[in-house]
Design a protein around this motif. Structure first.
Motif, mmCIF file in Angstrom:
data_model
loop_
_atom_site.group_PDB
_atom_site.id
_atom_site.type_symbol
_atom_site.label_atom_id
_atom_site.label_comp_id
_atom_site.label_asym_id
_atom_site.label_seq_id
_atom_site.Cartn_x
_atom_site.Cartn_y
_atom_site.Cartn_z
ATOM 1 N N GLU A 139 35.557 53.335 20.288
ATOM 2 C CA GLU A 139 35.710 51.944 20.717
ATOM 3 C C GLU A 139 35.786 51.771 22.230
ATOM 4 O O GLU A 139 35.447 50.694 22.742
ATOM 5 C CB GLU A 139 36.972 51.334 20.091
ATOM 6 C CG GLU A 139 36.925 51.193 18.570
ATOM 7 C CD GLU A 139 37.381 52.445 17.829
ATOM 8 O OE1 GLU A 139 37.428 52.407 16.595
ATOM 9 O OE2 GLU A 139 37.674 53.461 18.507
ATOM 10 N N THR A 163 45.336 54.380 13.148
ATOM 11 C CA THR A 163 46.510 53.742 12.547
ATOM 12 C C THR A 163 46.286 53.359 11.081
ATOM 13 O O THR A 163 47.184 52.808 10.445
ATOM 14 C CB THR A 163 46.882 52.469 13.343
ATOM 15 O OG1 THR A 163 45.742 51.589 13.410
ATOM 16 C CG2 THR A 163 47.314 52.834 14.751
ATOM 17 N N ASN A 164 45.084 53.619 10.559
ATOM 18 C CA ASN A 164 44.771 53.297 9.165
ATOM 19 C C ASN A 164 45.023 54.525 8.301
ATOM 20 O O ASN A 164 44.152 55.379 8.131
ATOM 21 C CB ASN A 164 43.312 52.847 9.042
ATOM 22 C CG ASN A 164 42.976 52.403 7.626
ATOM 23 O OD1 ASN A 164 43.853 52.288 6.764
ATOM 24 N ND2 ASN A 164 41.700 52.156 7.377
ATOM 25 N N LYS A 185 32.766 43.090 9.778
ATOM 26 C CA LYS A 185 33.945 42.309 10.145
ATOM 27 C C LYS A 185 34.426 41.350 9.061
ATOM 28 O O LYS A 185 35.614 41.014 9.005
ATOM 29 C CB LYS A 185 33.650 41.505 11.420
ATOM 30 C CG LYS A 185 33.471 42.339 12.683
ATOM 31 C CD LYS A 185 34.806 42.850 13.196
ATOM 32 C CE LYS A 185 34.677 43.486 14.559
ATOM 33 N NZ LYS A 185 35.974 43.947 15.105
ATOM 34 N N TYR A 230 42.426 48.563 4.915
ATOM 35 C CA TYR A 230 43.245 48.978 6.055
ATOM 36 C C TYR A 230 44.726 48.859 5.704
ATOM 37 O O TYR A 230 45.160 47.891 5.079
ATOM 38 C CB TYR A 230 42.939 48.098 7.279
ATOM 39 C CG TYR A 230 43.707 48.490 8.518
ATOM 40 C CD1 TYR A 230 43.198 49.428 9.402
ATOM 41 C CD2 TYR A 230 44.962 47.930 8.800
ATOM 42 C CE1 TYR A 230 43.907 49.804 10.540
ATOM 43 C CE2 TYR A 230 45.677 48.294 9.923
ATOM 44 C CZ TYR A 230 45.142 49.230 10.798
ATOM 45 O OH TYR A 230 45.839 49.608 11.913
ATOM 46 N N GLN A 269 29.687 51.119 14.136
ATOM 47 C CA GLN A 269 30.141 52.058 15.151
ATOM 48 C C GLN A 269 28.995 52.626 15.948
ATOM 49 O O GLN A 269 29.123 52.875 17.157
ATOM 50 C CB GLN A 269 30.951 53.181 14.480
ATOM 51 C CG GLN A 269 32.304 52.712 13.953
ATOM 52 C CD GLN A 269 33.048 53.802 13.220
ATOM 53 O OE1 GLN A 269 32.459 54.757 12.700
ATOM 54 N NE2 GLN A 269 34.368 53.652 13.123
ATOM 55 N N GLU A 288 48.648 50.299 7.524
ATOM 56 C CA GLU A 288 49.452 51.173 8.371
ATOM 57 C C GLU A 288 50.620 51.746 7.591
ATOM 58 O O GLU A 288 51.362 52.583 8.108
ATOM 59 C CB GLU A 288 49.963 50.391 9.585
ATOM 60 C CG GLU A 288 48.844 49.923 10.518
ATOM 61 C CD GLU A 288 49.370 49.190 11.740
ATOM 62 O OE1 GLU A 288 50.585 49.257 11.990
ATOM 63 O OE2 GLU A 288 48.560 48.546 12.431
ATOM 64 N N SER A 308 38.098 57.405 16.140
ATOM 65 C CA SER A 308 38.182 55.963 15.940
ATOM 66 C C SER A 308 39.607 55.507 16.175
ATOM 67 O O SER A 308 40.520 55.871 15.422
ATOM 68 C CB SER A 308 37.741 55.582 14.524
ATOM 69 O OG SER A 308 38.053 54.230 14.261
ATOM 70 N N GLU A 309 39.811 54.730 17.229
ATOM 71 C CA GLU A 309 41.167 54.268 17.536
ATOM 72 C C GLU A 309 41.687 53.313 16.464
ATOM 73 O O GLU A 309 42.896 53.174 16.283
ATOM 74 C CB GLU A 309 41.188 53.623 18.922
ATOM 75 C CG GLU A 309 40.853 54.625 20.023
ATOM 76 C CD GLU A 309 41.068 54.082 21.422
ATOM 77 O OE1 GLU A 309 42.091 53.408 21.642
ATOM 78 O OE2 GLU A 309 40.208 54.327 22.282
ATOM 79 N N LYS A 310 40.773 52.669 15.754
ATOM 80 C CA LYS A 310 41.200 51.799 14.659
ATOM 81 C C LYS A 310 41.636 52.636 13.456
ATOM 82 O O LYS A 310 42.665 52.360 12.826
ATOM 83 C CB LYS A 310 40.058 50.859 14.258
ATOM 84 C CG LYS A 310 40.465 49.845 13.194
ATOM 85 C CD LYS A 310 39.386 48.815 12.963
ATOM 86 C CE LYS A 310 39.840 47.762 11.957
ATOM 87 N NZ LYS A 310 38.798 46.737 11.698
ATOM 88 N N ASP A 311 40.872 53.678 13.138
ATOM 89 C CA ASP A 311 41.245 54.547 12.012
ATOM 90 C C ASP A 311 42.520 55.326 12.295
ATOM 91 O O ASP A 311 43.197 55.782 11.371
ATOM 92 C CB ASP A 311 40.112 55.529 11.704
ATOM 93 C CG ASP A 311 38.945 54.862 10.988
ATOM 94 O OD1 ASP A 311 39.088 53.689 10.595
ATOM 95 O OD2 ASP A 311 37.891 55.507 10.833
ATOM 96 N N GLN A 362 30.429 50.150 8.239
ATOM 97 C CA GLN A 362 31.273 50.740 9.284
ATOM 98 C C GLN A 362 30.461 51.720 10.129
ATOM 99 O O GLN A 362 30.560 51.718 11.362
ATOM 100 C CB GLN A 362 32.468 51.458 8.664
ATOM 101 C CG GLN A 362 33.398 52.077 9.721
ATOM 102 C CD GLN A 362 34.540 52.870 9.108
ATOM 103 O OE1 GLN A 362 34.405 53.461 8.041
ATOM 104 N NE2 GLN A 362 35.669 52.894 9.773
#
Length: 419
Positions: free
Chosen positions: A120, A176-177, A48, A55, A416, A57, A171-174, A412
């Motif tokens: 996530e 949008t990355n 974190k 990152y 995860q 978008e 990965s819901e974060k990835d 990471q």
């Protein structure tokens, strides 16, 4: 004379108190808890705060565009929700399964489901080969497969109640990355489809192939220490891309002869590196070729409608591929060998399955070997010399690669898995 024998006896002091075993156990568990807490805090803060993955978008790579095509992140629909992406993936899988024999002779990668699970959140989806989506709970996912590698790019094969498929961790974060997947211009979206097609090709198709008696470089060493070999292989890669793009038949033939000449020079002068390249060139090169073909058909249905569209699109991507982005025997196996497969398709025309059948049946073959054998007994040009400029460029790239920290990816992965 009297001889004395000295004996020392230990007599315990019965007045000394014994350590309470419950107290010792208590200290042990407190210490263990502290160590675990420290480890968890280290992983959490590492991911974190200290080693956050980059990152964005906003794409950093421009779309590949001409009058007929548009490839890349900018050319694809951008889902606003995870469910929106699942719909895109389902459409890709449906299109893929509609023409499975188009991609590889006697292709075994067909009728596979995709079992997608969010890393996530407690959400999952089962996508059928014809693109139907079923929402799943964690309990339902576990009932289908206990092998659930819940980290980015995590995957495993499963079979349940007559359904065979691939488990995919999302990965819901990835999602949008775009830095995670913008390099795959032949797909242009978050890349679960690539994992589905590429890894199933390894698991379902290549397991039928004849295997070599011995795998050299099974550890997949990049062999950065052999700089001259890396420069020579990169020269061949540049030549392959140039030959793919060439439209004139005569010039294309001359370009291919130049490739074969450079390749034979490499075989002769870098024998150890050459032997170390064979396994990766055959296995990963063909899988990367399969990935490119299937991705273009599946992700760009409005652009890639025919075989002619496919090869025109591949020529455009080849023209915009930077050969200096992938140095090292491992990644060369993917890219150099995969693109050589595209060149063989162009060269063989209607007989383009011949090289694939050779690759399947000969455990020592590679796309470059097959291309070279087509010119046995034919005069070849003098091998092209590598330039000092290219050598310096590759040396700089290797140095940058070796100095790049793997800690962001490691933290990471651990985050995860744990959280």
């Amino acid at each position: 004379m009297r001889i004395y024998s000295l004996k020392v006896f230990y007599q315990p002091n019965n007045n000394q108190p014994h350590e309470n075993p419950i107290k010792i156990l208590k200290y042990f568990f407190i210490s263990l808890f502290a160590v675990i807490l420290l480890f968890l805090a280290t992983v959490y803060l590492g991911y974190k705060v200290f080693f956050k993955p980059e990152y964005s978008e906003v794409p950093t790579k421009e779309a590949i565009v001409n009058h007929s095509f548009c490839f890349g992140v900018e050319c694809q629909e951008k889902p606003t929700t995870t469910e929106g992406y699942i719909s895109i993936l389902a459409a890709q899988i449906k299109r893929y399964n509609s023409e499975t024999n188009t991609y590889w002779p006697n292709n075994s990668v067909k009728d596979y489901y995709a079992l997608v699970e969010s890393i996530e959140n407690k959400k999952g989806w089962l996508i059928s080969p014809d693109g139907k989506i079923q929402n799943l709970t964690t309990a339902e996912i576990t009932a289908i497969t206990h092998s659930r590698p819940r980290y980015s790019v995590g995957f495993s094969e499963f079979e349940h109640q007559g359904k065979k498929g691939m488990y995919l961790a999302l990965s819901e974060k990835d999602l949008t990355n775009v830095l995670q997947y913008e390099k795959y211009s032949h797909l242009g979206t978050y890349d679960l489809f690539i994992t589905y097609a590429h890894e199933l090709f390894h698991m379902s198709e290549q397991n039928k192939w004849k295997s070599p008696e011995k795998v050299i470089n099974a550890s997949r060493s990049d062999r950065f220490e052999d700089l001259d070999a890396r420069v020579q292989r990169n020269l061949i890669y540049q030549q392959v891309l140039k030959a793919i793009v060439e439209n004139d038949t005569v010039r294309k033939q001359e370009n291919i002869k130049a490739i074969v000449s450079s390749y034979r020079y490499y075989q002769k002068n870098f024998a150890e590196d050459y032997k170390s390249s064979l396994f990766m060139d055959r296995i990963e090169g063909s899988a990367y070729y399969f990935e490119m073909i299937t991705s273009l058909y599946s992700a760009y249905p409005n652009q890639i409608k025919t075989e002619h569209d496919l090869y025109e699109g591949l020529k455009l991507i080849a023209q915009n591929t930077n050969p200096f982005e992938g140095i090292g025997l491992g990644i060369e196996g993917y890219w150099l060998s995969g693109w050589t497969g595209v060149l063989l398709d162009q060269y063989e025309g209607d007989q383009k399955n011949d090289w694939k059948l050779q690759l399947m049946n000969n455990p020592n073959s590679t796309p470059l070997e097959i291309l070279s054998n087509k010119f046995n007994g034919i005069d070849l040009p003098t091998p092209q010399r590598v330039t000092e400029k290219d050598k310096i460029k590759i040396q700089s790239w290797i140095k940058q690669r070796e100095e790049t920290s793997n800690l962001p990816a490691l933290f990471q992965f651990m985050y995860q898995i744990i959280f």
